[in-house]
Design a protein around this motif. Structure first.
Motif, PDB file in Angstrom:
ATOM      1  N   ARG A 268       0.825  -1.211   0.000  1.00 55.78           N
ATOM      2  CA  ARG A 268       0.000   0.000   0.000  1.00 55.78           C
ATOM      3  C   ARG A 268       0.854   1.254   0.000  1.00 55.78           C
ATOM      4  NH1 ARG A 268      -3.085   0.652   4.667  1.00 55.78           N
ATOM      5  NH2 ARG A 268      -1.547  -0.603   5.782  1.00 55.78           N
ATOM      6  N   PHE A 269       2.080   1.146   0.500  1.00 59.45           N
ATOM      7  CA  PHE A 269       2.944   2.309   0.619  1.00 59.45           C
ATOM      8  C   PHE A 269       4.068   2.313  -0.413  1.00 59.45           C
ATOM      9  CE2 PHE A 269       1.171   1.392   4.804  1.00 59.45           C
ATOM     10  CZ  PHE A 269       0.584   2.605   5.119  1.00 59.45           C
ATOM     11  N   ILE A 270       4.010   1.384  -1.367  1.00 55.62           N
ATOM     12  CA  ILE A 270       5.054   1.322  -2.384  1.00 55.62           C
ATOM     13  C   ILE A 270       5.036   2.602  -3.216  1.00 55.62           C
ATOM     14  CG2 ILE A 270       5.669   0.197  -4.561  1.00 55.62           C
ATOM     15  CD1 ILE A 270       5.018  -2.447  -3.288  1.00 55.62           C
ATOM     16  N   GLY A 271       6.202   3.190  -3.417  1.00 51.42           N
ATOM     17  CA  GLY A 271       6.319   4.411  -4.205  1.00 51.42           C
ATOM     18  C   GLY A 271       6.231   5.681  -3.398  1.00 51.42           C
ATOM     19  N   ALA A 272       5.939   5.575  -2.095  1.00 53.01           N
ATOM     20  CA  ALA A 272       5.821   6.774  -1.264  1.00 53.01           C
ATOM     21  C   ALA A 272       7.179   7.465  -1.153  1.00 53.01           C
ATOM     22  CB  ALA A 272       5.294   6.387   0.121  1.00 53.01           C
ATOM     23  N   PRO A 273       7.139   8.796  -1.031  1.00 57.67           N
ATOM     24  CA  PRO A 273       5.971   9.690  -1.063  1.00 57.67           C
ATOM     25  C   PRO A 273       5.585  10.089  -2.495  1.00 57.67           C
ATOM     26  CG  PRO A 273       7.931  10.944  -0.529  1.00 57.67           C
ATOM     27  CD  PRO A 273       8.376   9.516  -0.662  1.00 57.67           C
ATOM     28  N   GLN A 274       4.322  10.018  -2.786  1.00 55.87           N
ATOM     29  CA  GLN A 274       3.737  10.475  -4.055  1.00 55.87           C
ATOM     30  C   GLN A 274       4.424   9.848  -5.263  1.00 55.87           C
ATOM     31  OE1 GLN A 274       3.425  14.766  -4.204  1.00 55.87           O
ATOM     32  NE2 GLN A 274       2.924  14.915  -2.019  1.00 55.87           N
ATOM     33  N   ASN A 275       4.672   8.550  -5.189  1.00 61.35           N
ATOM     34  CA  ASN A 275       5.261   7.777  -6.291  1.00 61.35           C
ATOM     35  C   ASN A 275       6.667   8.241  -6.687  1.00 61.35           C
ATOM     36  OD1 ASN A 275       2.998   6.083  -6.606  1.00 61.35           O
ATOM     37  ND2 ASN A 275       1.967   7.610  -7.889  1.00 61.35           N
ATOM     38  N   SER A 276       7.344   8.966  -5.814  1.00 68.60           N
ATOM     39  CA  SER A 276       8.685   9.442  -6.154  1.00 68.60           C
ATOM     40  C   SER A 276       9.722   8.330  -6.088  1.00 68.60           C
ATOM     41  CB  SER A 276       9.094  10.575  -5.214  1.00 68.60           C
ATOM     42  OG  SER A 276       9.116  10.129  -3.870  1.00 68.60           O
ATOM     43  N   THR A 277       9.436   7.246  -5.349  1.00 64.11           N
ATOM     44  CA  THR A 277      10.346   6.101  -5.293  1.00 64.11           C
ATOM     45  C   THR A 277       9.811   4.921  -6.084  1.00 64.11           C
ATOM     46  OG1 THR A 277       9.338   5.312  -3.233  1.00 64.11           O
ATOM     47  CG2 THR A 277      11.235   6.793  -3.039  1.00 64.11           C
ATOM     48  N   LEU A 278       8.824   5.160  -6.920  1.00 69.24           N
ATOM     49  CA  LEU A 278       8.255   4.093  -7.756  1.00 69.24           C
ATOM     50  C   LEU A 278       9.139   3.911  -8.983  1.00 69.24           C
ATOM     51  CD1 LEU A 278       5.808   2.141  -8.137  1.00 69.24           C
ATOM     52  CD2 LEU A 278       4.798   3.924  -9.573  1.00 69.24           C
ATOM     53  N   THR A 279      10.039   2.958  -8.938  1.00 73.22           N
ATOM     54  CA  THR A 279      10.903   2.685 -10.085  1.00 73.22           C
ATOM     55  C   THR A 279      10.241   1.667 -11.005  1.00 73.22           C
ATOM     56  OG1 THR A 279      12.077   0.914  -8.934  1.00 73.22           O
ATOM     57  CG2 THR A 279      12.949   3.158  -8.696  1.00 73.22           C
ATOM     58  N   TYR A 280      10.823   1.513 -12.168  1.00 73.53           N
ATOM     59  CA  TYR A 280      10.270   0.580 -13.157  1.00 73.53           C
ATOM     60  C   TYR A 280      10.237  -0.853 -12.622  1.00 73.53           C
ATOM     61  CZ  TYR A 280       9.470  -1.399 -17.819  1.00 73.53           C
ATOM     62  OH  TYR A 280       8.952  -2.073 -18.907  1.00 73.53           O
ATOM     63  N   PRO A 281      11.308  -1.378 -12.019  1.00 80.66           N
ATOM     64  CA  PRO A 281      11.222  -2.736 -11.461  1.00 80.66           C
ATOM     65  C   PRO A 281      10.201  -2.867 -10.332  1.00 80.66           C
ATOM     66  CG  PRO A 281      13.510  -2.092 -11.763  1.00 80.66           C
ATOM     67  CD  PRO A 281      12.681  -0.865 -11.967  1.00 80.66           C
TER      68      PRO A 281
END
Length: 329
Positions: A268-281
């Motif tokens: 649920r918290f993947i990519g937080a904050p605001q998808n800034s750590t949401l990488t392609y893998p």
């Protein structure tokens, strides 16, 4: 009598030829037996998964029902109707550019300093290498604590000197730079490789350049860099592939900074904050193991493989081209 000797003379070369061919065949069989385990491992753990991934990328597959062939639908969806793919691709591209540059430059700078030390070289080298041995998940959790905006020791120190440290992993604008600092801190393996290359540069070249009036900057630019350019290329390629596959640190940092209790499995918290750590893998992982879109995840994996191979090919080709130009000049 003469005819018998002639027949033996004719037969002798034929026998020696057969013997040589038999020895060559035995050598080939011996070589094959030695490389067979590596070939078998390559086919089982790389060849088959690669072929299977390409196949599943053209299907709709959820690990339960049989794969359903859908053609290029997964690839079309990736470029047309999946907004988070663009966000994940941008974050990964940012890391490829910034993280690669910072990691290679930091490792080169650290190795250059160590190569000039007169005493305590072993201790300093060990201290610089130790962070690379830390497990990525544990190192990321430690960094999230160190850079905590409220009670982290980094911001506490910065406040004592009158500097506002910021939110770090809790700020979308600073989360990726914080991850870059984490990777730089753990770049001991690359530092050791570059250090070995620096120590291998012949001292005669430095002495000749110094006699010609070259200062430290010119000696570094015209002697050191050309001598270690293959190692630097390896560092760039290695760092780019590392950034393209950036997963563990990003997923742990996003979950831990958001206060998730279960940082390993709480998506649920993947990519937080605001998808800034949401990488392609990371997004590939979410599609495959949260939404069970294995066909779509396989298409993303194929595209990642193609991009990684393309980057590597371009860099190797450019290095060879520059080396040929230097040799010709």
């Amino acid at each position: 009598m003469t005819s018998t000797l002639d027949s033996r003379a004719v037969a002798s070369p034929s026998a020696s030829t057969r013997t040589r061919k038999g020895n060559a065949a035995r050598r080939r069989r011996t070589v094959f037996y030695f490389i067979a385990p590596a070939m078998l491992g390559f086919l089982i753990f790389f060849g088959y998964p690669l072929i299977a991934t390409v196949y599943y990328s053209f299907t709709r597959y959820d690990l339960i029902n049989a794969p359903e062939f859908v053609g290029f639908d997964n690839y079309i969806r990736m470029f047309t109707s999946e907004p988070l793919v663009g966000t994940a691709a941008y974050n990964t591209l940012w890391l490829v550019i910034v993280l690669t540059f910072c990691r290679v430059v930091f490792a080169l700078g650290t190795a250059s300093i160590i190569s000039r030390l007169k005493s305590g070289v072993g201790l300093v080298r060990t201290l610089c290498y130790l962070p690379s041995l830390a497990p990525p998940a544990a190192a990321t959790l430690a960094f999230v604590f160190l850079f905590n905006p409220e009670y982290g020791p980094v911001n506490a120190f910065l406040r004592t000197v009158g500097i506002d440290g910021g939110l770090w992993f809790n700020d979308p604008a600073m989360s990726k730079p914080a991850l870059t600092l984490l990777v730089m801190w753990g770049s001991g393996e690359l530092m050791i490789i570059i250090l070995a290359a620096l120590l291998d540069v012949p001292q005669e070249q430095y002495e000749a350049a110094e006699l010609d009036g070259a200062g430290p900057v010119r000696r570094f630019w015209h002697v050191t860099l050309p001598s270690i350019s293959p190692v630097l290329l390896f560092g760039v390629v290695n760092s780019m592939i590392f950034a393209l596959q950036f997963f563990t640190q990003a997923i742990v940092a996003g979950s831990a900074a958001a206060g998730a209790a279960d940082v390993a499995g709480n998506t649920r918290f993947i990519g937080a904050p605001q998808n800034s750590t949401l990488t392609y893998p990371v997004w590939l992982y979410v599609q495959g193991f949260r939404y069970f879109n294995m066909g779509y995840a396989a298409a993303m994996a194929v595209l990642l493989f193609i991009v990684s191979a393309g980057f590597t090919w371009i860099l190797v080709r450019q290095l060879r081209k520059s080396q040929h130009q230097e040799e010709g000049g």
